[in-house]
Design a protein around this motif. Structure first.
Motif, short mmCIF file in Angstrom:
data_model
loop_
_atom_site.label_atom_id
_atom_site.label_comp_id
_atom_site.label_asym_id
_atom_site.label_seq_id
_atom_site.Cartn_x
_atom_site.Cartn_y
_atom_site.Cartn_z
N LEU A 196 0.82 -1.21 0.00
CA LEU A 196 0.00 0.00 0.00
C LEU A 196 0.85 1.25 0.00
O LEU A 196 0.52 2.26 -0.64
CB LEU A 196 -0.92 0.01 1.22
N CYS A 197 1.97 1.19 0.73
CA CYS A 197 2.80 2.38 0.90
C CYS A 197 3.66 2.69 -0.32
O CYS A 197 4.39 3.68 -0.33
CB CYS A 197 3.67 2.23 2.14
N GLU A 198 3.58 1.88 -1.36
CA GLU A 198 4.23 2.21 -2.62
C GLU A 198 3.48 3.35 -3.32
O GLU A 198 4.04 4.00 -4.20
CB GLU A 198 4.26 0.99 -3.54
N ASP A 199 2.25 3.56 -2.92
CA ASP A 199 1.37 4.52 -3.59
C ASP A 199 1.46 5.89 -2.93
O ASP A 199 1.32 6.03 -1.71
CB ASP A 199 -0.07 4.00 -3.53
N GLU A 200 1.70 6.92 -3.72
CA GLU A 200 1.86 8.27 -3.18
C GLU A 200 0.60 8.77 -2.49
O GLU A 200 0.66 9.43 -1.45
CB GLU A 200 2.25 9.23 -4.31
N GLU A 201 -0.56 8.45 -3.06
CA GLU A 201 -1.82 8.88 -2.45
C GLU A 201 -1.97 8.30 -1.05
O GLU A 201 -2.41 8.99 -0.12
CB GLU A 201 -2.99 8.41 -3.33
N THR A 202 -1.58 7.04 -0.87
CA THR A 202 -1.69 6.40 0.43
C THR A 202 -0.66 6.99 1.40
O THR A 202 -0.94 7.15 2.59
CB THR A 202 -1.49 4.88 0.30
N GLN A 203 0.53 7.30 0.92
CA GLN A 203 1.53 7.94 1.77
C GLN A 203 1.00 9.25 2.35
O GLN A 203 1.26 9.59 3.51
CB GLN A 203 2.80 8.20 0.98
N LYS A 204 0.26 9.98 1.54
CA LYS A 204 -0.25 11.28 1.98
C LYS A 204 -1.51 11.17 2.82
O LYS A 204 -1.68 11.91 3.80
CB LYS A 204 -0.54 12.16 0.75
N LYS A 205 -2.41 10.26 2.46
CA LYS A 205 -3.71 10.18 3.13
C LYS A 205 -3.71 9.20 4.30
O LYS A 205 -4.47 9.37 5.25
CB LYS A 205 -4.79 9.78 2.12
N GLY A 206 -2.91 8.12 4.22
CA GLY A 206 -2.87 7.16 5.31
C GLY A 206 -3.69 5.91 5.05
O GLY A 206 -4.22 5.70 3.95
N VAL A 207 -3.80 5.08 6.08
CA VAL A 207 -4.48 3.79 6.00
C VAL A 207 -5.41 3.65 7.19
O VAL A 207 -5.09 4.05 8.31
CB VAL A 207 -3.47 2.62 6.01
#
Length: 437
Positions: A196-207
């Motif tokens: 999941l953390c390969e994705d820039e959107e997820t890095q910014k928004k979280g899980v």
């Protein structure tokens, strides 16, 4: 709460009342400002940091200095010897800065801890691998992944966060089959979260993690926590203060729990928890297959850019089925087309082309993309502007056909509108405006 209950895998020693008491105690230690920050994190309303080139560059320089001040970092140094380019890669380090909301000191500490845990779980030979793949997992971890106790949902929540579902019942049924359950579970969790953390959107928004922690026989409890996008450093202790205060528990019947989760923007229709206690696996198996395809494709094409694992809520997707039709970006495109169908039908051919271009610009203006699933790589890829235009004009034609057949696509008042503003460089940018906003 004692240490043993905090680390208990099955949760037998952590009844809901203990969890609530622990959360209350943790929250009491926070200042009013910190409590407000936690509330914003849980509800996904934190303002996104503006990552200007100068700001990012300065943050990376400060982070590098902080790394130099850390004395004990053997795993980090080992990884640096094996792959200097990975350890010093700016995009890689930027993910840790996003995780800590651009706190260079905390980002440096988490980077070092990342390599410590990675080395412990996967060995020194894998500490510098840029991506832990299926082929790097042992048989026990592979079997754990297939069980579906941890699953990535096929869509994000309403705030753009990735969502992971955890089913305790599946884990309990597997206890007897594993000699060392906790390390295996941690490896599976690491693998899933790192994808999941390969994705820039997820890095910014979280899980967000949604956990069904009590079996059907015990009643239903679902808890969710807003976790920073790189949760890997939290694996060793699930009850550390940073995550404690972000846990929310919901007790009661399944329907009641799901309704409460909806208030936090969780896409409950995608959760794999069946009414009869059965954990659904269809979407999970599709995710695993796409992941294997992606790893194989990236192994052969390491320089590929622009591929997407989990589309954002602003993206417009190609395909069929309820997941595609119900995707927020597709619904928004439908709203735009519906609002402008009457105008479109009265325009000349060139006018229709300009209106379609304007709608495409509006989607791009909100960081949306037009994506198609590539079967070979298992990833979503951005289509050409011509293909995007064909999709928009097809949607207009489809709306007209429905209207002529007696449908009601034109009966609603428009809920979105297009405006055009001039950007700093003098170019024109179409934006979407919602009525009542």
């Amino acid at each position: 709460m004692s240490e043993a209950p905090e680390r208990d895998v099955t949760g037998e020693n952590t009844p809901p009342v203990s969890v609530d008491r622990t959360l209350a105690a943790a929250l009491e230690k926070l200042s009013l400002e910190e409590r407000e920050k936690v509330y914003e994190d849980v509800h996904g309303v934190t303002d996104e940091i503006q990552e200007t080139a100068e700001f990012v560059s300065n943050s990376l320089e400060q982070m590098d200095r902080e790394i130099g001040l850390i004395n004990e970092k053997d795993a980090y140094e080992q990884a640096k010897l094996q792959s200097y380019n990975l350890v010093t890669n700016h995009q890689f380090r930027l993910s840790f800065l996003r995780y800590t909301l651009f706190n260079p000191k905390m980002a440096a500490l988490h980077l070092v801890q990342y390599f410590n845990i990675k080395q412990e779980l996967f060995g020194t030979e894998n500490v510098a691998k840029s991506r832990i793949a299926h082929e790097d997992l042992d048989e026990a971890t592979t079997r754990m992944l297939k069980l579906g106790s941890l699953q990535v949902l096929p869509c994000r929540d309403s705030k753009g966060r990735a969502v992971v579902a955890f089913a305790r019942s599946v884990l309990e049924s597997a206890v007897a089959a594993y000699d060392d359950l906790l390390p295996t579970m941690m490896k599976a969790f690491w693998y899933l979260m790192s994808t999941l953390c390969e994705d820039e959107e997820t890095q910014k928004k979280g899980v967000v993690v949604v956990a069904n922690v009590l079996g059907l026989s015990d009643g239903h409890e679902k808890c969710h926590r807003r976790l920073p996008s790189l949760l890997l450093s939290e694996l060793a202790s699930a009850a550390r203060p940073i995550t404690q205060v972000r846990i929310r528990t919901h007790n009661g019947e399944l329907t009641d729990c799901l309704n409460r989760l909806m208030s936090f923007g969780i896409p409950v229709q995608e959760l794999p928890f069946g009414d009869d206690g059965v954990v659904l696996l269809a979407n999970h198996f599709k995710w695993l297959e796409r992941r294997r395809k992606k790893e194989a494709y990236l192994s052969a094409n390491p320089s590929i850019e622009g591929a997407v694992d989990l589309p954002s809520n602003h993206d417009v997707l190609w395909g069929k089925g309820k997941h595609i039709v119900g995707h927020p970006g597709n619904r928004l495109l439908h709203e735009l087309v519906e609002a402008y169908s009457d105008q479109y039908n009265q325009l000349s051919k060139s006018g229709k082309t300009k209106l379609a271009d304007k709608i495409i610009s509006a989607v791009h203006g909100y960081s949306g993309r037009f994506l198609k699933l590539d079967n070979e790589s298992g990833m979503w890829v951005e289509v050409s502007n011509l293909e995007a235009k064909e999709k928009v004009t097809h949607r207009f034609r489809r709306n007209r056909a429905i209207f002529l057949e007696g449908g009601s696509t034109h009966s609603k008042e428009p809920t979105v509108a297009l405006t055009t503003k001039e950007t700093d460089d003098g170019s024109k940018l179409s934006r979407m405006m919602f009525s009542g906003s």
